[in-house]
Design a protein around this motif. Structure first.
Motif, PDB file in Angstrom:
ATOM      1  N   ASN A 196       0.829  -1.203   0.000  1.00 14.98           N
ATOM      2  CA  ASN A 196       0.000   0.000   0.000  1.00 14.98           C
ATOM      3  C   ASN A 196       0.864   1.254   0.000  1.00 14.98           C
ATOM      4  O   ASN A 196       0.604   2.209  -0.745  1.00 14.98           O
ATOM      5  CB  ASN A 196      -0.899   0.001   1.238  1.00 14.98           C
ATOM      6  N   HIS A 197       1.900   1.255   0.826  1.00 18.44           N
ATOM      7  CA  HIS A 197       2.760   2.419   0.912  1.00 18.44           C
ATOM      8  C   HIS A 197       3.461   2.674  -0.418  1.00 18.44           C
ATOM      9  O   HIS A 197       3.547   3.817  -0.893  1.00 18.44           O
ATOM     10  CB  HIS A 197       3.789   2.218   2.022  1.00 18.44           C
ATOM     11  N   ALA A 198       3.945   1.605  -1.049  1.00 18.41           N
ATOM     12  CA  ALA A 198       4.621   1.747  -2.339  1.00 18.41           C
ATOM     13  C   ALA A 198       3.664   2.266  -3.407  1.00 18.41           C
ATOM     14  O   ALA A 198       4.017   3.131  -4.219  1.00 18.41           O
ATOM     15  CB  ALA A 198       5.212   0.399  -2.762  1.00 18.41           C
ATOM     16  N   LEU A 199       2.441   1.758  -3.408  1.00 18.99           N
ATOM     17  CA  LEU A 199       1.454   2.207  -4.393  1.00 18.99           C
ATOM     18  C   LEU A 199       1.154   3.696  -4.211  1.00 18.99           C
ATOM     19  O   LEU A 199       1.131   4.458  -5.191  1.00 18.99           O
ATOM     20  CB  LEU A 199       0.184   1.365  -4.257  1.00 18.99           C
ATOM     21  N   ILE A 200       0.944   4.117  -2.983  1.00 18.40           N
ATOM     22  CA  ILE A 200       0.587   5.515  -2.743  1.00 18.40           C
ATOM     23  C   ILE A 200       1.794   6.423  -2.967  1.00 18.40           C
ATOM     24  O   ILE A 200       1.650   7.559  -3.428  1.00 18.40           O
ATOM     25  CB  ILE A 200      -0.014   5.659  -1.337  1.00 18.40           C
ATOM     26  N   ARG A 201       3.012   5.934  -2.690  1.00 21.18           N
ATOM     27  CA  ARG A 201       4.200   6.710  -3.046  1.00 21.18           C
ATOM     28  C   ARG A 201       4.288   6.886  -4.554  1.00 21.18           C
ATOM     29  O   ARG A 201       4.738   7.922  -5.046  1.00 21.18           O
ATOM     30  CB  ARG A 201       5.462   6.023  -2.527  1.00 21.18           C
ATOM     31  N   GLY A 202       3.866   5.860  -5.305  1.00 20.07           N
ATOM     32  CA  GLY A 202       3.839   5.999  -6.755  1.00 20.07           C
ATOM     33  C   GLY A 202       2.904   7.106  -7.200  1.00 20.07           C
ATOM     34  O   GLY A 202       3.228   7.891  -8.100  1.00 20.07           O
ATOM     35  N   VAL A 203       1.728   7.179  -6.568  1.00 20.44           N
ATOM     36  CA  VAL A 203       0.799   8.281  -6.852  1.00 20.44           C
ATOM     37  C   VAL A 203       1.469   9.617  -6.555  1.00 20.44           C
ATOM     38  O   VAL A 203       1.430  10.561  -7.352  1.00 20.44           O
ATOM     39  CB  VAL A 203      -0.494   8.126  -6.020  1.00 20.44           C
ATOM     40  N   ALA A 204       2.106   9.716  -5.389  1.00 23.56           N
ATOM     41  CA  ALA A 204       2.734  10.974  -4.980  1.00 23.56           C
ATOM     42  C   ALA A 204       3.886  11.353  -5.913  1.00 23.56           C
ATOM     43  O   ALA A 204       4.028  12.514  -6.310  1.00 23.56           O
ATOM     44  CB  ALA A 204       3.230  10.855  -3.539  1.00 23.56           C
ATOM     45  N   ASP A 205       4.700  10.369  -6.289  1.00 24.74           N
ATOM     46  CA  ASP A 205       5.874  10.662  -7.123  1.00 24.74           C
ATOM     47  C   ASP A 205       5.483  11.152  -8.514  1.00 24.74           C
ATOM     48  O   ASP A 205       6.250  11.879  -9.163  1.00 24.74           O
ATOM     49  CB  ASP A 205       6.756   9.426  -7.248  1.00 24.74           C
ATOM     50  N   ALA A 206       4.307  10.749  -8.986  1.00 22.70           N
ATOM     51  CA  ALA A 206       3.854  11.199 -10.300  1.00 22.70           C
ATOM     52  C   ALA A 206       3.511  12.680 -10.302  1.00 22.70           C
ATOM     53  O   ALA A 206       3.305  13.260 -11.373  1.00 22.70           O
ATOM     54  CB  ALA A 206       2.645  10.376 -10.747  1.00 22.70           C
ATOM     55  N   LEU A 207       3.458  13.291  -9.124  1.00 25.93           N
ATOM     56  CA  LEU A 207       3.060  14.697  -9.015  1.00 25.93           C
ATOM     57  C   LEU A 207       4.253  15.623  -8.792  1.00 25.93           C
ATOM     58  O   LEU A 207       4.098  16.752  -8.343  1.00 25.93           O
ATOM     59  CB  LEU A 207       2.046  14.850  -7.877  1.00 25.93           C
TER      60      LEU A 207
END
Length: 239
Positions: A196-207
């Motif tokens: 979950n943390h990795a997935l949400i970091r992926g969302v954040a990193d795309a920004l």
């Protein structure tokens, strides 16, 4: 959440006993069936069968094509008949939303790559989950790039809301009231929370360059179904 709305509509269509009977008949056939075949098999008038079959198609439960049922072609062969078959789309509703199919797919891909390359499966899973999260928002961020940390956090929150995380704001942070991997997290907490943390970091990193901060908060407080990841507007604190 478009997928949830679609699935609820599809399942709601089966509450009607006539449509449920037609759906069961069509789904049980090895080949597409015509309106006449469906009407004859269920004992209803052709116009009634047509109406309900088309509604089932509109609600995503059936798919259709056209073919001549006589087997002939050319002049005198008659007009093609509309035929129905069960839709290839899968429909499922879980409230609150869960994403066990996604978790299974990510873990299966991680295990396969680990076996092929020797990389630890947990490392592969983290990368795949991060890439999936990045893909969820990348196109939207390119179309509407955030101008500051606040708009980046708002965009991340909107995307996570669309995928069932149920974001809530409190004390300047965004916590996620629903964990889409809840049952998995109860039995494999470290694995599910890291994914979950990795997935949400992926969302954040795309920004980037206004990436929201993410942190693990394993204490879910009074709500055990809450996600273990908390977001806040980008800053200097480690993510």
């Amino acid at each position: 959440m478009a997928n949830l709305d679609r699935d609820i509509t599809g399942i709601g269509a089966l509450a009607d006993p006539v449509r449920r009977e037609l759906y069961r008949f069509v789904a049980a056939q090895p080949a597409p069936v015509s309106r006449d075949e469906a009407a004859d098999a269920t004992g209803m008038a052709r116009h009634q069968a047509k109406f309900h079959l088309d509604r089932l198609q509109a609600d995503g439960l059936l798919q259709s094509d056209y073919a001549r049922t006589t087997g002939r072609s050319g002049p005198g062969a008659g007009r093609p008949s509309k035929r129905y078959r069960r839709s290839s789309d899968q429909i499922a509703v879980s409230l609150p939303p869960r994403e066990y199919e996604l978790a299974g797919r990510l873990m299966a891909d991680a295990i396969a790559e680990s076996a092929r390359t020797g990389t630890p499966a947990s490392d592969v899973l983290g990368r795949l989950a991060h890439d999936h999260g990045h893909d969820l928002v990348a196109a939207l961020a390119e179309e509407r790039p955030p101008t500051d940390a606040a708009t980046a956090l708002a965009l991340a929150t909107a995307v996570l809301s669309d995928h069932g995380y149920e974001p809530r704001e409190a004390d300047g942070e965004v916590y996620l009231a629903n964990c889409p991997f809840h049952t998995l997290a109860r039995t494999q907490t470290q694995l599910a929370c890291a994914m979950n943390h990795a997935l949400i970091r992926g969302v954040a990193d795309a920004l980037a360059p206004h990436c929201p901060r993410t942190r693990l908060d394993p204490d879910s407080g009074p709500d055990p179904s809450r996600c273990c990841v908390v977001l806040s507007a980008g800053g200097t604190a480690p993510r």
